[in-house]
Design a protein around this motif. Structure first.
Motif, PDB file in Angstrom:
ATOM      1  N   VAL A 178     -23.719 -44.971 -16.164  1.00 50.72           N
ATOM      2  CA  VAL A 178     -24.030 -44.347 -17.442  1.00 50.72           C
ATOM      3  C   VAL A 178     -24.069 -42.834 -17.239  1.00 50.72           C
ATOM      4  O   VAL A 178     -24.179 -42.346 -16.109  1.00 50.72           O
ATOM      5  CB  VAL A 178     -25.388 -44.825 -18.006  1.00 50.72           C
ATOM      6  N   ILE A 179     -23.973 -42.093 -18.336  1.00 45.45           N
ATOM      7  CA  ILE A 179     -24.138 -40.643 -18.271  1.00 45.45           C
ATOM      8  C   ILE A 179     -25.539 -40.335 -17.745  1.00 45.45           C
ATOM      9  O   ILE A 179     -26.530 -40.911 -18.194  1.00 45.45           O
ATOM     10  CB  ILE A 179     -23.942 -40.007 -19.656  1.00 45.45           C
ATOM     11  N   ASP A 180     -25.632 -39.462 -16.761  1.00 43.27           N
ATOM     12  CA  ASP A 180     -26.909 -39.070 -16.167  1.00 43.27           C
ATOM     13  C   ASP A 180     -27.463 -37.890 -16.970  1.00 43.27           C
ATOM     14  O   ASP A 180     -27.028 -36.752 -16.796  1.00 43.27           O
ATOM     15  CB  ASP A 180     -26.710 -38.683 -14.703  1.00 43.27           C
ATOM     16  N   GLU A 181     -28.412 -38.176 -17.826  1.00 43.69           N
ATOM     17  CA  GLU A 181     -28.922 -37.147 -18.722  1.00 43.69           C
ATOM     18  C   GLU A 181     -29.695 -36.053 -17.991  1.00 43.69           C
ATOM     19  O   GLU A 181     -29.911 -34.972 -18.544  1.00 43.69           O
ATOM     20  CB  GLU A 181     -29.790 -37.782 -19.805  1.00 43.69           C
ATOM     21  N   SER A 182     -30.108 -36.322 -16.766  1.00 43.23           N
ATOM     22  CA  SER A 182     -30.827 -35.283 -16.019  1.00 43.23           C
ATOM     23  C   SER A 182     -29.946 -34.073 -15.752  1.00 43.23           C
ATOM     24  O   SER A 182     -30.446 -32.955 -15.578  1.00 43.23           O
ATOM     25  CB  SER A 182     -31.357 -35.842 -14.691  1.00 43.23           C
ATOM     26  N   THR A 183     -28.628 -34.272 -15.740  1.00 45.85           N
ATOM     27  CA  THR A 183     -27.726 -33.148 -15.483  1.00 45.85           C
ATOM     28  C   THR A 183     -27.501 -32.292 -16.721  1.00 45.85           C
ATOM     29  O   THR A 183     -26.906 -31.223 -16.627  1.00 45.85           O
ATOM     30  CB  THR A 183     -26.371 -33.648 -14.955  1.00 45.85           C
ATOM     31  N   PHE A 184     -27.992 -32.737 -17.880  1.00 42.35           N
ATOM     32  CA  PHE A 184     -27.856 -31.912 -19.076  1.00 42.35           C
ATOM     33  C   PHE A 184     -28.606 -30.590 -18.921  1.00 42.35           C
ATOM     34  O   PHE A 184     -28.282 -29.600 -19.568  1.00 42.35           O
ATOM     35  CB  PHE A 184     -28.408 -32.643 -20.307  1.00 42.35           C
ATOM     36  N   ASP A 185     -29.631 -30.579 -18.082  1.00 40.02           N
ATOM     37  CA  ASP A 185     -30.447 -29.382 -17.906  1.00 40.02           C
ATOM     38  C   ASP A 185     -29.872 -28.406 -16.888  1.00 40.02           C
ATOM     39  O   ASP A 185     -30.406 -27.318 -16.707  1.00 40.02           O
ATOM     40  CB  ASP A 185     -31.864 -29.768 -17.469  1.00 40.02           C
ATOM     41  N   VAL A 186     -28.807 -28.802 -16.204  1.00 40.25           N
ATOM     42  CA  VAL A 186     -28.218 -27.939 -15.178  1.00 40.25           C
ATOM     43  C   VAL A 186     -27.186 -27.041 -15.850  1.00 40.25           C
ATOM     44  O   VAL A 186     -25.995 -27.330 -15.856  1.00 40.25           O
ATOM     45  CB  VAL A 186     -27.588 -28.774 -14.049  1.00 40.25           C
ATOM     46  N   ARG A 187     -27.660 -25.975 -16.437  1.00 37.88           N
ATOM     47  CA  ARG A 187     -26.807 -25.140 -17.273  1.00 37.88           C
ATOM     48  C   ARG A 187     -26.392 -23.870 -16.543  1.00 37.88           C
ATOM     49  O   ARG A 187     -27.230 -23.064 -16.177  1.00 37.88           O
ATOM     50  CB  ARG A 187     -27.543 -24.806 -18.572  1.00 37.88           C
ATOM     51  N   VAL A 188     -25.105 -23.726 -16.363  1.00 39.28           N
ATOM     52  CA  VAL A 188     -24.543 -22.547 -15.706  1.00 39.28           C
ATOM     53  C   VAL A 188     -23.420 -22.006 -16.592  1.00 39.28           C
ATOM     54  O   VAL A 188     -22.514 -22.758 -16.965  1.00 39.28           O
ATOM     55  CB  VAL A 188     -23.995 -22.895 -14.305  1.00 39.28           C
ATOM     56  N   PRO A 189     -23.459 -20.745 -16.960  1.00 38.74           N
ATOM     57  CA  PRO A 189     -22.437 -20.193 -17.841  1.00 38.74           C
ATOM     58  C   PRO A 189     -21.023 -20.412 -17.322  1.00 38.74           C
ATOM     59  O   PRO A 189     -20.763 -20.325 -16.120  1.00 38.74           O
ATOM     60  CB  PRO A 189     -22.781 -18.697 -17.883  1.00 38.74           C
ATOM     61  N   PHE A 190     -20.128 -20.737 -18.262  1.00 37.24           N
ATOM     62  CA  PHE A 190     -18.687 -20.825 -18.036  1.00 37.24           C
ATOM     63  C   PHE A 190     -18.244 -22.072 -17.269  1.00 37.24           C
ATOM     64  O   PHE A 190     -17.054 -22.249 -17.028  1.00 37.24           O
ATOM     65  CB  PHE A 190     -18.150 -19.577 -17.308  1.00 37.24           C
ATOM     66  N   THR A 191     -19.157 -22.909 -16.817  1.00 37.83           N
ATOM     67  CA  THR A 191     -18.762 -24.134 -16.132  1.00 37.83           C
ATOM     68  C   THR A 191     -19.075 -25.335 -17.016  1.00 37.83           C
ATOM     69  O   THR A 191     -19.914 -25.261 -17.915  1.00 37.83           O
ATOM     70  CB  THR A 191     -19.499 -24.307 -14.788  1.00 37.83           C
TER      71      THR A 191
END
Length: 246
Positions: A178-191
């Motif tokens: 399933v989509i790992d929602e914990s990675t939604f918080d890993v926000r890096v511009p332009f990626t």
């Protein structure tokens, strides 16, 4: 349909973090300095202090003026996240160049022929990798795949890996995810990134993984652990590697 919605939700959330840093505290730093996020009571690993490699004079970093192609001019090996304190480094994945076949071995056997053909047709430059195992038994592998242009990288991510799709390619041994929602918080511009978690029933260990596209480079990060792959070190590892690429 749910995977398609989740795919675009993930992309919007990541891009929506423009200028916001990451949820793990990477919010204020010099462009060449990335904190290692020392081990805390929440289960984070102790990474060394990180810095971006120096570039020749007048060579721009990705996402800066004069680098519309989003090219990583740094040595790709120097953009690999180092192993955390106490980890045992895999001698076969020690931060150097690796072959296409080694990279493809990370994916299910049924996917390798098609992925290899896509790489043969995609102006691949080279692949760098590092892997390690921490004392709690978590095995981490990071592969950075650099192409000759952002267009080739994006095409490989979207059409070969099918990142974010229910038809996308899973790591070897993974049957469902399933989509790992914990990675939604890993926000890096332009990626952009798409994270996944293996779902039950799985074997003796669980795998989490993420595909990241940062300009001309596509990254694969996997973590596997007996019983359960833990959220905090996975999120931390993804955030730091994403920062080095972004």
């Amino acid at each position: 349909m749910l995977w398609a919605v989740a795919r675009w939700t993930a992309a919007v959330v990541v891009c929506g973090g423009l200028g916001a840093g990451t949820a793990l505290g990477i919010t204020s730093m010099e462009r060449t300095d990335v904190p290692g996020l020392a081990t805390g009571s929440d289960g984070r690993w102790e990474y060394p202090k990180l810095s971006l490699p120096a570039l020749p004079q007048d060579v721009p970093r990705p996402y800066t003026d004069g680098n519309e192609g989003e090219i990583h001019f740094a040595d790709l090996r120097k953009l690999l996240l180092p192993a955390p304190a106490g980890a045992t480094v895999d001698p076969k994945l020690n931060g150097g160049w690796v072959s296409v076949d080694e990279y493809l071995s990370q994916y299910d056997k049924d996917a390798r022929v098609a992925l290899k053909q896509a790489l043969d047709e995609s102006a691949l430059r080279h692949i760098a990798a590092r892997g390690w195992t921490t004392p709690d038994g978590t095995t981490t592998r990071i592969h950075l795949v650099r192409f000759k242009s952002v267009a080739f990288a994006e095409d490989f991510k979207d059409n070969a890996l099918e990142a974010g799709s229910s038809d996308g390619h899973f790591p070897a041994g993974v049957g469902s995810a399933v989509i790992d929602e914990s990675t939604f918080d890993v926000r890096v511009p332009f990626t952009v990134l798409y994270g996944y978690a293996e779902t039950k029933p799985f074997g003796p260990e669980q795998t989490r993984w993420v595909h990241i596209q940062a300009g001309d480079t596509v990254a694969l990060i996997t973590q596997s652990r007996k019983g359960e792959a833990l959220t905090v070190p996975f999120q931390q590892t993804v955030a730091l590697q994403n920062q080095l690429l972004g």
